[in-house]
Write an enzyme that holds these catalytic residues in place. Structure first.
Site: not given
Ligand code: NAD
Length: 542
Positions: A293, A327
């Site tokens: 990720e 993020c």
């Protein structure tokens, strides 16, 4: 051996504590913070349950007070990484053979320990060394991590109970074996929960791991190691090494028994690791699982039918909580001209009330960014925006690293929808806004879709269901986590499985069945009760 089809306790999300003035949790947390802040801790790395100290140390300094130290950690050398792999492999057989209910019990125990006796320490460590305010620490280091442990146990049992059909006279079974070899977990600085989950999820499925935390997260990693130990994770199952990321990765990725990587961090690093795995592919016993990720350039898009106050609040929370170092943080927004003034006014009024400083003062909404490199990089982009004709800074723009790495929440308005800060991940408290003509709302959705290489999170705001329907479709591939009338941050385990596509990662959705499936290699078993004794089929008869 006694057996049963055990049911695990139903997972429910950990309630977020309020930390109101004089609440017991606030008193305990701030006392723990003070105590830890004034101590010096010496953090070893861990191989086969042993503490290793090399004397090659690095000081740990709070980002909001960089002249202060709270301790040091020891860096591993190449021989230690090799030893860590050997210890993991030595622990593999016993761990892989441990029945699932015992693996489940260890992580359920970790959840209970974290909800109780470890909560204040885990939160305080995250506040001190990652510069999170009380609320940001609580939703990450306590609640999300407890949720990862509990929900993953439930998902694990869902996987095991997924079994094939059996025809008459035969019994088909599916075994969910751990990977053959060991898993390498590389974790980022910004979420304590992700850092623990990356080694814990494969371990829960019966794998052994090498865990390399980020150099700026070692302080809370130490609390995680203590938690794993007290919960009963056996020695050698999760081995932890700190130090030169490249040396550690070179050693791990060239090992024949390397069987999977569980990565969260920036896109560039992930792509270089993927390439390295490709170059070594002929060395490995199995094809390694690659789960990553990575970065994002997350958006908020609004239609003229949306509520301006709601958009402004989503920008302030979505872009600036934890200094924009999520993020999922919103870092580009597209607002129609007709409501822009109202959005702007509400946003500027909210920003005026925001305080910046140490997390110990709970009235601070914004704390420091993680380190000097990050501070300098963000400051360079802010300085460039001050000079560029196509950019105007309408809020913030100030920064000061004399005591801590503090950057004001900064709003850039641009006339160029492809302006550099509309495309590049800065990972700081900066959002860039493009104001579009109302009539071009459909074209603006194409811009959202095509402006960045990433596809992690995104939010749309509208009061018109036809518009919501159209935008949801137009942005189908622009985000792995898509929000309608909400900010694009704050995914909750079990509710919004998290992960992005395109440059943002392999989209294996942390804290879900889909992620856990990557850590097992299935064996199909067919057992025939009365096997054939003649090769001839009936059709052969004449
Ligand atoms: P980073 O890429 O700098 O570091 C991540 C990890 O990789 C660290 O442990 C680091 O030491 C290691 N690393 C760095 N260079 C390496 C190399 N050459 N070889 C092997 N390992 C190496 O990222 P960061 O600054 O810690 O975290 C921020 C980034 O993480 C942002 O891009 C953010 O978007 C991303 N992130 C993504 C998610 C998600 O779920 N998509 C979640 C959190 C963070």
């Amino acid at each position: 051996m006694a057996s049963g089809f055990y049911q695990v306790p139903k997972a429910v999300n950990e309630p977020v504590k309020s930390y109101l003035p004089n609440s017991p949790e606030r008193i305990e947390l701030l006392e723990t913070y003070k105590k830890m802040y004034n101590e010096q801790i010496d953090i070893p790395f861990y191989i086969g349950g042993k503490e290793i100290r090399t004397g090659n140390t690095v000081s740990i300094r709070p980002p909001h007070d960089h002249q202060h130290t709270v301790g040091q950690y020891h860096r591993a050398e190449k021989k230690h990484v090799t030893e860590a792999i050997e210890n993991a492999l030595a622990a593999r057989e016993a761990w892989a053979k441990t029945s699932w209910e015992h693996r489940a019990a260890i992580f359920l125990k970790a959840a209970e320990l974290l909800a109780g006796p470890y909560r204040a320490r885990m939160n305080a460590a995250t506040m001190i060394a990652q510069s999170k305010n009380v609320f940001q620490a609580e939703i990450d280091a306590a609640c999300e991590l407890i949720d990862f442990f509990k929900f993953n146990v439930e998902f694990m049992t869902e996987i095991y109970s997924n079994q094939p059909e059996s025809a008459p006279g035969i019994w088909n079974r599916m075994e969910y074996r751990p990977l053959e070899g060991f898993v390498y977990a590389i974790t980022p600085f910004n979420f304590t929960s992700i850092c623990a989950n990356l080694p814990a999820a494969p371990a829960m499925m019966g794998n052994v791991c090498i865990w390399k935390p980020s150099n700026t997260q070692v302080y809370s990693a130490k609390v995680i190691v203590d938690l794993f130990k007290e919960a009963g994770v056996p020695d050698g199952v999760i081995n932890v090494v700190y130090g030169d990321a490249k040396m550690i990765s070179d050693t791990v990725l060239s090992h024949r028994e390397f069987s999977g990587i569980h990565f969260t961090g920036s896109t560039n690093v992930f792509q270089s690791l993927w390439k390295q795995i490709g170059e070594n592919i002929h060395n490995y016993k199995s094809y390694p699982r690659i789960v990553g990720e990575t970065g994002g350039k997350d958006f908020i898009w609004a239609h003229a039918s949306a509520n301006p106050q709601q958009i402004a609040t989503a920008i302030v929370r979505g872009a600036f909580e934890y200094q924009g170092q999520k993020c999922s943080a919103a870092s580009r927004a597209y607002i129609p001209k007709s409501i822009w003034n109202e959005v702007k006014e509400t946003m500027l009024n909210q920003l005026k009330t925001i305080k910046i400083g140490s997390p110990e003062d709970t009235s601070n909404f914004i704390n420091a960014v993680i380190h000097e490199n990050s501070f300098d990089k963000i400051a360079r982009y802010i300085d460039a925006a001050k000079e560029d004709d196509e950019a105007t800074i309408i809020a913030g723009g100030g920064y000061d690293k004399s005591k801590g790495y503090f950057i004001e929440p900064t709003v850039i308005v641009t006339t160029d929808p492809k302006y550099t800060t509309m495309c590049t991940e800065l990972f700081g408290p900066v959002i860039t806004i493009y104001v579009y003509e109302d009539a071009t709302w459909k074209e603006s959705l194409t811009l959202v879709d095509e402006t960045s290489e990433y596809a992690l999170t995104g939010a749309i705001f509208s009061g018109d269901r036809y518009v919501i329907d159209y935008a949801t479709d137009a942005l189908e591939n622009a985000a792995g986590n898509f929000y309608i009338n909400d900010k694009p941050t704050g995914a909750v385990v079990g509710q919004q499985p998290f992960g992005g596509a395109r440059g943002s990662g392999t989209n294996d959705k942390a804290g879900s069945v889909w992620n856990l499936l990557r850590w097992c290699s299935n064996r199909t078993i067919k057992e025939t009760f009365v096997p054939a004794t003649d090769y001839k089929y009936p059709f052969l008869e004449q």
